[in-house]
Design a protein around this motif. Structure first.
Motif: not given
Length: 207
Positions: A63-87
């Motif tokens: 949860k703490k890292a999620a906004p930073d990851l979103d920001r890094a992906v958004r600002e970079d603009g050239h990253i494909r993000l794959v979500y792996k739900d691992w409960p």
């Protein structure tokens, strides 16, 4: 958050050095991890770098890292993000993952994912998760119908995520596969540094 023992340090990374089709374990290849047709994706689908995020909705570090990851992906603009739900932490984690994946059938996975990651606290209940998803303006009757109708597909995807995490030797959440690098908990600067390292490594490997 630990599953058994985990990488220490806020910006710990290590090189994998795996080929795109190399078998890892249990008949799992890196291509299986990067290109599961049912795994939710975000960012730039044609990006030059892929980040695979293994997370749990009851993991405070995720949860703490999620906004930073979103920001890094958004600002970079050239990253494909794959979500792996691992409960792997609680039964409620499994329920949250199932709801997020069911939301994908109405094109709302990322809304559900962000809503669940934004819930404060460690021991988040199923009821808290339902309220958060409903507040994200997701059609709950349809989601619950998809939970039932797509139960086998969702269960199979979660099982594949578990197999892939085991094949990579992952020990806990969050874990990020950033190009050829494996990273644990990162902040915004850590993501940017790891992204730069991954691109440099990919360029070097291509030469």
């Amino acid at each position: 958050m630990q599953r058994r023992t985990f990488l220490a340090g806020a910006t710990a990374t290590l090189a994998l050095g795996l080929g795109s089709a190399q078998a890892l374990a249990a008949d799992v290849s890196l291509d299986d991890i990067l290109h599961d047709p049912n795994a939710p994706e975000g960012g730039n689908q044609k990006g030059d770098l892929t980040i695979v995020a293994f997370t749990d909705y009851n993991c405070p570090f995720c949860k703490k890292a999620a906004p930073d990851l979103d920001r890094a992906v958004r600002e970079d603009g050239h990253i494909r993000l794959v979500y792996k739900d691992w409960p792997i932490l609680t039964q409620a984690s499994v329920y949250g993952a199932r709801m997020a994946l069911a939301a994908q059938y109405q094109g709302a996975y990322e809304r559900a994912h962000h809503a669940l990651m934004a819930i404060n606290g460690r021991a988040v209940s199923q009821e808290d998760m339902e309220r958060a998803i409903e507040a994200a303006d997701i059609d709950m009757p349809r989601l619950k119908a998809d939970l039932e109708a797509r139960k086998k597909d969702i269960t199979a995807l979660l099982a594949r995520n578990m197999d892939q995490a085991d094949a990579l030797g992952l020990q806990g959440t969050p874990t990020y596969l950033i190009g050829p690098l494996l990273a644990s908990t990162l902040d915004y600067d850590g993501f940017r540094e790891a992204i730069a390292q991954a691109r440099s490594r990919q360029t070097g490997d291509a030469q």
